[in-house]
Design an enzyme around this catalytic site. Structure first.
Site, PDB file in Angstrom:
ATOM      1  N   PHE A  13      -7.376  12.666  -2.087  1.00 50.67           N
ATOM      2  CA  PHE A  13      -6.869  14.020  -1.865  1.00 50.67           C
ATOM      3  C   PHE A  13      -5.520  14.231  -2.543  1.00 50.67           C
ATOM      4  O   PHE A  13      -5.400  15.030  -3.470  1.00 50.67           O
ATOM      5  CB  PHE A  13      -6.795  14.258  -0.351  1.00 50.67           C
ATOM      6  CG  PHE A  13      -5.967  15.430   0.068  1.00 50.67           C
ATOM      7  CD1 PHE A  13      -6.193  16.685  -0.476  1.00 50.67           C
ATOM      8  CD2 PHE A  13      -4.962  15.286   1.011  1.00 50.67           C
ATOM      9  CE1 PHE A  13      -5.424  17.782  -0.083  1.00 50.67           C
ATOM     10  CE2 PHE A  13      -4.197  16.362   1.414  1.00 50.67           C
ATOM     11  CZ  PHE A  13      -4.420  17.617   0.870  1.00 50.67           C
ATOM     12  N   GLY A  38     -11.882   7.411  -2.057  1.00 49.89           N
ATOM     13  CA  GLY A  38     -11.733   8.489  -3.024  1.00 49.89           C
ATOM     14  C   GLY A  38     -13.077   9.012  -3.480  1.00 49.89           C
ATOM     15  O   GLY A  38     -14.131   8.424  -3.211  1.00 49.89           O
ATOM     16  N   ASP A  58      -9.637  -2.071  -8.119  1.00 55.44           N
ATOM     17  CA  ASP A  58      -9.039  -2.377  -6.822  1.00 55.44           C
ATOM     18  C   ASP A  58      -7.672  -3.020  -7.057  1.00 55.44           C
ATOM     19  O   ASP A  58      -7.577  -4.121  -7.604  1.00 55.44           O
ATOM     20  CB  ASP A  58      -9.956  -3.343  -6.057  1.00 55.44           C
ATOM     21  CG  ASP A  58      -9.467  -3.652  -4.655  1.00 55.44           C
ATOM     22  OD1 ASP A  58      -8.302  -3.327  -4.339  1.00 55.44           O
ATOM     23  OD2 ASP A  58     -10.239  -4.233  -3.871  1.00 55.44           O
ATOM     24  N   SER A  77      -4.644   3.932  -0.678  1.00 57.03           N
ATOM     25  CA  SER A  77      -4.714   3.451   0.704  1.00 57.03           C
ATOM     26  C   SER A  77      -5.609   4.373   1.502  1.00 57.03           C
ATOM     27  O   SER A  77      -5.544   5.595   1.328  1.00 57.03           O
ATOM     28  CB  SER A  77      -3.330   3.416   1.358  1.00 57.03           C
ATOM     29  OG  SER A  77      -3.441   3.057   2.731  1.00 57.03           O
ATOM     30  N   LYS A  93      -4.618  -5.036   3.147  1.00 61.85           N
ATOM     31  CA  LYS A  93      -4.487  -5.663   1.833  1.00 61.85           C
ATOM     32  C   LYS A  93      -3.870  -4.724   0.798  1.00 61.85           C
ATOM     33  O   LYS A  93      -3.045  -5.145  -0.008  1.00 61.85           O
ATOM     34  CB  LYS A  93      -5.861  -6.155   1.343  1.00 61.85           C
ATOM     35  CG  LYS A  93      -6.363  -7.397   2.077  1.00 61.85           C
ATOM     36  CD  LYS A  93      -7.765  -7.781   1.652  1.00 61.85           C
ATOM     37  CE  LYS A  93      -7.806  -8.306   0.232  1.00 61.85           C
ATOM     38  NZ  LYS A  93      -9.175  -8.767  -0.140  1.00 61.85           N
ATOM     39  N   LYS A 107       8.097  -4.118 -12.529  1.00 59.58           N
ATOM     40  CA  LYS A 107       9.115  -5.049 -13.039  1.00 59.58           C
ATOM     41  C   LYS A 107       8.818  -5.423 -14.490  1.00 59.58           C
ATOM     42  O   LYS A 107       9.711  -5.423 -15.347  1.00 59.58           O
ATOM     43  CB  LYS A 107       9.162  -6.287 -12.151  1.00 59.58           C
ATOM     44  CG  LYS A 107      10.161  -7.352 -12.574  1.00 59.58           C
ATOM     45  CD  LYS A 107      10.208  -8.465 -11.528  1.00 59.58           C
ATOM     46  CE  LYS A 107      11.151  -9.592 -11.958  1.00 59.58           C
ATOM     47  NZ  LYS A 107      10.584 -10.411 -13.025  1.00 59.58           N
ATOM     48  N   TYR A 147      -2.767   0.350   9.869  1.00 60.30           N
ATOM     49  CA  TYR A 147      -2.226   1.336   8.926  1.00 60.30           C
ATOM     50  C   TYR A 147      -0.704   1.409   9.029  1.00 60.30           C
ATOM     51  O   TYR A 147       0.006   1.361   8.020  1.00 60.30           O
ATOM     52  CB  TYR A 147      -2.839   2.707   9.211  1.00 60.30           C
ATOM     53  CG  TYR A 147      -2.374   3.798   8.269  1.00 60.30           C
ATOM     54  CD1 TYR A 147      -2.723   3.775   6.925  1.00 60.30           C
ATOM     55  CD2 TYR A 147      -1.612   4.865   8.738  1.00 60.30           C
ATOM     56  CE1 TYR A 147      -2.304   4.789   6.055  1.00 60.30           C
ATOM     57  CE2 TYR A 147      -1.197   5.881   7.875  1.00 60.30           C
ATOM     58  CZ  TYR A 147      -1.541   5.838   6.547  1.00 60.30           C
ATOM     59  OH  TYR A 147      -1.122   6.835   5.699  1.00 60.30           O
ATOM     60  N   TYR A 161      12.051  -5.803  -3.690  1.00 60.10           N
ATOM     61  CA  TYR A 161      12.000  -5.800  -5.160  1.00 60.10           C
ATOM     62  C   TYR A 161      13.149  -4.986  -5.745  1.00 60.10           C
ATOM     63  O   TYR A 161      13.674  -5.321  -6.812  1.00 60.10           O
ATOM     64  CB  TYR A 161      10.648  -5.254  -5.645  1.00 60.10           C
ATOM     65  CG  TYR A 161       9.646  -6.339  -5.946  1.00 60.10           C
ATOM     66  CD1 TYR A 161       9.324  -6.672  -7.261  1.00 60.10           C
ATOM     67  CD2 TYR A 161       9.033  -7.055  -4.920  1.00 60.10           C
ATOM     68  CE1 TYR A 161       8.405  -7.670  -7.553  1.00 60.10           C
ATOM     69  CE2 TYR A 161       8.115  -8.060  -5.190  1.00 60.10           C
ATOM     70  CZ  TYR A 161       7.810  -8.366  -6.502  1.00 60.10           C
ATOM     71  OH  TYR A 161       6.917  -9.369  -6.770  1.00 60.10           O
ATOM     72  N   THR A 177      -0.414  16.367   5.683  1.00 58.64           N
ATOM     73  CA  THR A 177      -0.580  17.244   4.523  1.00 58.64           C
ATOM     74  C   THR A 177      -2.027  17.724   4.478  1.00 58.64           C
ATOM     75  O   THR A 177      -2.944  16.990   4.840  1.00 58.64           O
ATOM     76  CB  THR A 177      -0.224  16.497   3.233  1.00 58.64           C
ATOM     77  OG1 THR A 177       1.111  15.975   3.348  1.00 58.64           O
ATOM     78  CG2 THR A 177      -0.284  17.403   2.020  1.00 58.64           C
TER      79      THR A 177
END
Length: 329
Positions: A13, A38, A58, A77, A93, A107, A147, A161, A177
């Site tokens: 979405f 999706g 993936d 996700s 994951k 990076k 989640y 990071y 949303t």
């Protein structure tokens, strides 16, 4: 030369609307999605566009993109209760291995990365409205914790990071949303209510309906994300509409909007379902010069027209077309 951006979850979405926006802005868009939630029909109109290419992939696997890369949007996700309760391991994951691989790619390419976090990091909040400084009230071992914790870990990894490797990062905390291309059967409030109304079913409210939500129209959400990506701000930013409403009142709005005669029925409240959701968007106003422009009444009319335009087959069962010739694997 056009800037290149990788958008994960591009067939979802939000990911599909973001793909539209960045194509419109003149970017070369690389879409990536494993299609677990999706749908290719969301980006069917982009498949022949010269500045768009799609990879069925993936991101919990090693991610490589040829050539230079300027930006990454990590929107891969499951995002609805039905999805992440059905596929809890994949949800964890993509919020751990997925973000690790994409931060590594950022990076390597010296690219700026924006991650899609969520208001769910606040859990069932003890602070109202929710500010970015609030740490949250989350049950790590409840069913929906897969989640919530995936997103909380994703934020931690992103900041690690940023601080340790100097990766240029952005964090968008996205509140509820809505808009065209939502799935009717994904368990979220708006498509659930509209789907029930269109099918002639009573509207199901969980609990007594006193819990609140704040709904942001997709165009406003995309504008906020776009501005955050191009800003110099690296701490989390709430992107949402602070116009708060109870679920019971919202169900009554849907009945009025759809001009149906259904009534509201009540079911037990799911465990750890947050009772309040309202973003404090002071930071977004000050840093990004952003606030939502589309009222709930205006946005819901557009969204209802979209769902009303679905065929009977689509209304009762999702349609999956064959777009395999466009997919790079």
């Amino acid at each position: 030369m056009a800037k290149r951006i990788l958008i994960t979850g591009a067939a979802g979405f939000l990911g599909s609307h973001l793909s539209d926006r960045f194509i419109k802005e003149g970017f070369e868009v690389i879409g990536m999605d494993n299609l677990i939630t999706g749908d290719m029909k969301n980006i069917a109109h982009l498949l022949n566009h010269q500045n768009f290419e799609f990879f069925n992939y993936d991101v919990t696997q090693f991610v490589h993109v040829r050539g230079e890369l300027d930006y990454i949007l990590h929107f891969a996700s499951p995002a609805s209760p039905i999805d992440y309760l059905k596929i809890p391991i994949q949800t964890l994951k993509v919020g751990s291995l997925g973000i690790w691989h994409l931060l590594g790619l950022a990076k390597e390419k010296n690219a700026r990365i924006l991650i899609a976090s969520t208001s769910e990091v606040y859990g069932d909040p003890l602070v109202h409205p929710q500010t970015e400084d609030y740490y949250g009230n989350v049950n790590t071992i409840c069913p929906r914790g897969v989640y919530d914790e995936a997103k909380r870990f994703q934020e931690s990894m992103t900041m690690a990071y940023h601080r340790f490797h100097g990766v240029d990062t952005r964090i968008a905390r996205i509140f509820n949303t809505y808009g065209p291309r939502m799935r009717l059967n994904d368990g979220r409030v708006i498509p659930a209510f509209i789907g029930q109304a269109l099918r002639g079913q009573d509207l199901t409210v969980f609990g007594d309906g006193s819990q609140t939500r704040s709904f942001c129209y997709v165009d406003d959400q995309v504008e906020g994300i776009y501005r955050l990506l191009l800003s110099d701000y690296t701490d989390p930013v709430n992107i949402g509409n602070p116009d708060e409403i109870t679920i019971k009142d919202f169900a009554e709005e849907i009945i009025k909007l759809t001009n149906t005669t259904q009534k509201i029925i009540y079911e037990p409240l799911p465990a750890d379902d947050p009772m309040q959701r309202q973003p404090d968007i002071t930071r977004a106003k000050e840093i990004l010069g952003w606030e939502p422009k589309v009222s709930r009444q205006e946005g819901m009319k557009i969204t209802y027209e979209y769902f009303k335009g679905l065929t009977e087959e689509e209304l009762f069962k999702s349609e999956h077309k064959d777009f395999s010739r466009h997919i790079k694997r």
